[in-house]
Design a protein around this motif. Structure first.
Motif, short mmCIF file in Angstrom:
data_model
loop_
_atom_site.label_atom_id
_atom_site.label_comp_id
_atom_site.label_asym_id
_atom_site.label_seq_id
_atom_site.Cartn_x
_atom_site.Cartn_y
_atom_site.Cartn_z
N ARG A 49 5.72 3.81 0.65
CA ARG A 49 5.23 2.49 0.24
C ARG A 49 5.45 1.53 1.41
O ARG A 49 6.55 1.47 1.98
N THR B 168 4.92 10.26 -0.52
CA THR B 168 4.28 8.98 -0.22
C THR B 168 5.29 8.01 0.38
O THR B 168 6.50 8.14 0.16
N ARG C 259 0.85 -1.18 0.00
CA ARG C 259 0.00 0.00 0.00
C ARG C 259 0.89 1.23 0.00
O ARG C 259 2.06 1.17 0.41
N THR C 260 0.34 2.32 -0.46
CA THR C 260 1.06 3.59 -0.51
C THR C 260 0.31 4.59 0.35
O THR C 260 -0.90 4.78 0.17
#
Length: 176
Positions: free
Chosen positions: A162, A160, A152-153
């Protein structure tokens, strides 16, 4: 040598939990998270969150690790229903203040969280770890928890991060 212990958190542990999260994140995630994220760790909202967590109920476990009289780490783990209705056992946070690392506190915290989650009927657990956090990924790998393919980010407000999901058995044996 001081005695190392793990126990359920109390209201008296909230300040130590906040300080451990602040110091650990500033060390581990410098350059990955914006200053605003670090500042939020010691906010009134964070204090309220951790105070609520102490009393969250039987499916939520907030544990602290101590060496002698010093609180050195904490772990938050919970059992909850996933979107598909199946139960999930998840370690949402496991942190040991960097000065106290490599003394087995993380392993004791994970083993205690796993035992609590097993007591509620779970056999496997999971955790989300920043992909760039090789120390945490290595810790979970030593416990037999490996990436399961989910990623998911997260939006940090300044970029962002990860994350990879690691999963493994809750039947952990603490090796002294």
């Amino acid at each position: 040598m001081a005695i190392a212990t793990v126990r359920p958190a109390t209201d008296d542990d909230v300040d130590a939990i906040m300080a451990i999260q602040d110091r650990t994140w500033r060390t581990a995630y410098a350059g990955l998270l914006p200053e605003a994220a670090f500042a939020s760790l010691t906010s009134d909202a964070a204090r309220s969150h951790w105070s609520d967590a102490v009393h969250a109920g039987e499916d939520f476990h907030l544990l602290v690790a101590a060496e002698g009289s010093e609180t050195v780490g904490f772990c938050a783990a919970a059992r909850y229903a996933g979107a598909d209705g199946r139960s999930i056992a998840e370690v949402s946070t496991l942190l040991v203040e960097p000065r106290w690392g490599r003394r087995g506190h993380g392993g004791r915290l994970l083993a205690a969280a796993a035992a609590a989650l097993r007591a509620s009927g779970e056999d496997a657990g999971r955790a989300w770890v920043p992909e760039a956090d090789t120390a945490s990924r290595g810790f979970y790998a030593r416990a037999g928890w490996e990436p399961d393919g989910a990623v998911r980010t997260l939006d940090t407000g300044a970029g962002t991060i990860r994350e990879v999901r690691v999963s493994g058995t809750l039947h952990l044996q603490l090796v002294e």
